[in-house]
Scaffold this motif. Sequence first.
Motif, short mmCIF file in Angstrom:
data_model
loop_
_atom_site.label_atom_id
_atom_site.label_comp_id
_atom_site.label_asym_id
_atom_site.label_seq_id
_atom_site.Cartn_x
_atom_site.Cartn_y
_atom_site.Cartn_z
N PHE A 3 1.04 -1.16 0.19
CA PHE A 3 -0.11 -0.36 0.16
C PHE A 3 0.98 1.36 -0.96
CE2 PHE A 3 -3.26 -3.04 0.69
CZ PHE A 3 -4.59 -2.00 0.57
N ILE A 4 0.54 2.00 -1.05
CA ILE A 4 1.41 3.25 -1.18
C ILE A 4 -0.03 4.16 -0.96
CG2 ILE A 4 3.16 4.57 -2.58
CD1 ILE A 4 4.20 1.60 -2.59
N ALA A 5 0.26 4.88 0.22
CA ALA A 5 -0.95 5.71 0.61
C ALA A 5 -0.55 7.27 1.33
CB ALA A 5 -1.95 4.98 1.61
N HIS A 6 -1.63 8.13 0.40
CA HIS A 6 -1.20 9.66 1.20
C HIS A 6 -2.61 9.91 1.78
CE1 HIS A 6 -1.10 13.91 0.28
NE2 HIS A 6 0.29 13.85 0.61
N ASP A 7 -2.11 11.01 3.04
CA ASP A 7 -3.38 11.61 3.07
C ASP A 7 -4.54 10.84 3.57
OD1 ASP A 7 -4.64 14.49 3.80
OD2 ASP A 7 -6.39 13.77 2.44
N ILE A 8 -6.00 10.79 3.61
CA ILE A 8 -6.71 9.83 3.72
C ILE A 8 -6.96 8.75 3.57
CG2 ILE A 8 -7.99 12.06 4.25
CD1 ILE A 8 -9.87 10.79 2.32
N GLY A 9 -5.70 8.53 2.22
CA GLY A 9 -5.63 6.76 1.54
C GLY A 9 -4.35 6.39 2.06
N GLY A 10 -3.72 6.96 3.75
CA GLY A 10 -3.10 6.71 4.54
C GLY A 10 -3.91 5.97 5.90
N GLY A 11 -4.21 6.98 6.08
CA GLY A 11 -5.97 5.85 7.01
C GLY A 11 -6.31 4.92 7.00
N VAL A 12 -7.21 4.63 5.23
CA VAL A 12 -7.49 3.94 4.89
C VAL A 12 -6.86 2.40 4.57
CG1 VAL A 12 -8.13 2.76 2.77
CG2 VAL A 12 -9.27 4.98 3.02
N ALA A 13 -5.22 3.08 4.63
CA ALA A 13 -4.21 1.82 4.26
C ALA A 13 -3.92 1.17 5.98
CB ALA A 13 -3.12 2.21 4.22
N LEU A 14 -4.29 2.20 7.17
CA LEU A 14 -3.65 1.42 8.47
C LEU A 14 -5.00 1.07 9.03
CD1 LEU A 14 -2.46 4.90 10.02
CD2 LEU A 14 -1.23 2.70 9.93
N ILE A 15 -6.30 1.57 8.55
CA ILE A 15 -7.39 0.82 9.19
C ILE A 15 -6.77 -0.78 8.57
CG2 ILE A 15 -9.58 -0.08 8.67
CD1 ILE A 15 -10.10 3.56 8.55
N LEU A 16 -6.85 -1.08 7.20
CA LEU A 16 -6.67 -2.44 6.45
C LEU A 16 -5.69 -3.21 7.10
CD1 LEU A 16 -8.27 -1.40 2.78
CD2 LEU A 16 -9.38 -2.89 5.11
N ALA A 17 -4.67 -2.73 7.18
CA ALA A 17 -3.44 -3.21 7.65
C ALA A 17 -4.35 -3.92 9.77
CB ALA A 17 -1.90 -2.39 8.02
N ASP A 18 -4.98 -2.94 10.26
CA ASP A 18 -5.14 -3.79 11.44
C ASP A 18 -6.13 -4.94 10.99
OD1 ASP A 18 -5.14 -3.47 14.07
OD2 ASP A 18 -7.67 -2.54 13.81
N ARG A 19 -7.20 -4.44 10.67
CA ARG A 19 -9.01 -4.73 10.30
C ARG A 19 -8.01 -6.37 9.59
NH1 ARG A 19 -12.92 -2.81 5.73
NH2 ARG A 19 -12.77 -1.52 7.32
N ASN A 20 -7.14 -6.25 8.92
CA ASN A 20 -6.57 -7.48 7.65
C ASN A 20 -4.93 -7.00 6.92
OD1 ASN A 20 -6.84 -9.58 5.28
ND2 ASN A 20 -8.45 -8.29 4.55
N PRO A 21 -4.41 -7.67 8.15
CA PRO A 21 -3.51 -7.63 7.71
C PRO A 21 -2.47 -8.55 7.23
CG PRO A 21 -3.45 -9.40 10.06
CD PRO A 21 -4.95 -8.53 9.58
N GLU A 22 -3.39 -9.96 6.34
CA GLU A 22 -2.56 -10.22 5.65
C GLU A 22 -2.71 -9.58 3.49
OE1 GLU A 22 -0.65 -13.48 5.42
OE2 GLU A 22 -0.73 -13.41 7.02
N LEU A 23 -3.67 -9.22 4.20
CA LEU A 23 -3.52 -7.62 2.83
C LEU A 23 -2.96 -7.18 2.71
CD1 LEU A 23 -5.81 -7.14 0.41
CD2 LEU A 23 -7.20 -5.77 2.26
#
Length: 329
Positions: A147-167
């Motif tokens: 995941f290469i994520a900027h601004d609120i995209g980074g918030g989305v990446a962090l949510i998914l890293a926590d929720r679905n770490p294998e993704l």
Amino acid sequence: MQSTFSVMNSTFPRVVRRAIAWGAHSIVDQAFKKSSVPFTEHPMNIQDFRSRQQTLSLDGVIDEPLKIAYTDVGEGEPLLLLHGIPTWSFLFHDVIDTLAKHYRVIAPDMIGYGYSDRRDHFDRSIEMQADVVERFLEELDVDSAHFIAHDIGGGVALILADRNPELVRSMVLSNSVAYDSWPVDEMLALGHPRNAKLSSQEMTDKLVESFEYGLSRPERLTDEFKEGIVTPYQDREGIVSLVRNAASLNTNHTTPLTSRLGQLQQPTLLLWGVDDRWQPYSTAENLAKDMPHAKLHPMENCSHWVPQDNPEEFANATLQFLASTAALV
């Protein structure tokens, strides 16, 4: 006798193996000393960018299909590029082709942004964006991505890293929202319903002013960048949609992650413009302390829009980071 890495490969899930390997600092440092990737791309205008965007109809998120516009170029391990507000995937127009020489690059417009669905039919919060990204990758048969994520995209990446770490195999977070550092005053003001009545010129003026504020290098405020970012938000639907996006920003969707940042196992590069007055460098320093496998890469003479302020350094640092993580497992 089995080697350390063979035992690790047979014992731990992939995301934990990557985190353990990330702790081998000497190897990581060697990888970061590799020569930089030549950056020879010419700026891409919006017409060229739009000509290679694809669209798909995504069901299973709300009670009717959502239209997703996205770029999908290159081959190899998938990189998912997630933009922020008030941009769209065009934010990455100067780095996509460089990254695509080595990886499969997937850059969607999040719902409500760019040329994805902009109707008043759905929630636009980063929690909802995470739901859509998860379903979008499933539709593309991508079960794991960087995941290469900027601004609120980074918030989305962090949510998914926590929720679905294998993704989430790894993360590059650039000037990302986190903690309670957002929404910023400008976005709070933009989210007022009265702004849905702004004219196209008034919206353009607001956006261009934010670009001037969020870039450290005046020469990077190019005509291609201004036209590219502004164009989706010129018609009535686009103006209303951007206002709705601003109104959806909610710090309550990142503050619950604060206590769990220490549990995230993904190798993470914090690629941060040090001049940013919206998502300040202190946020990156805090993330580097709280995330056990995060490394901090300050980008000097860069503000908020780092892929535009210095696309060469952005692309090179990203590729070197990805090469270092691949070399360890």
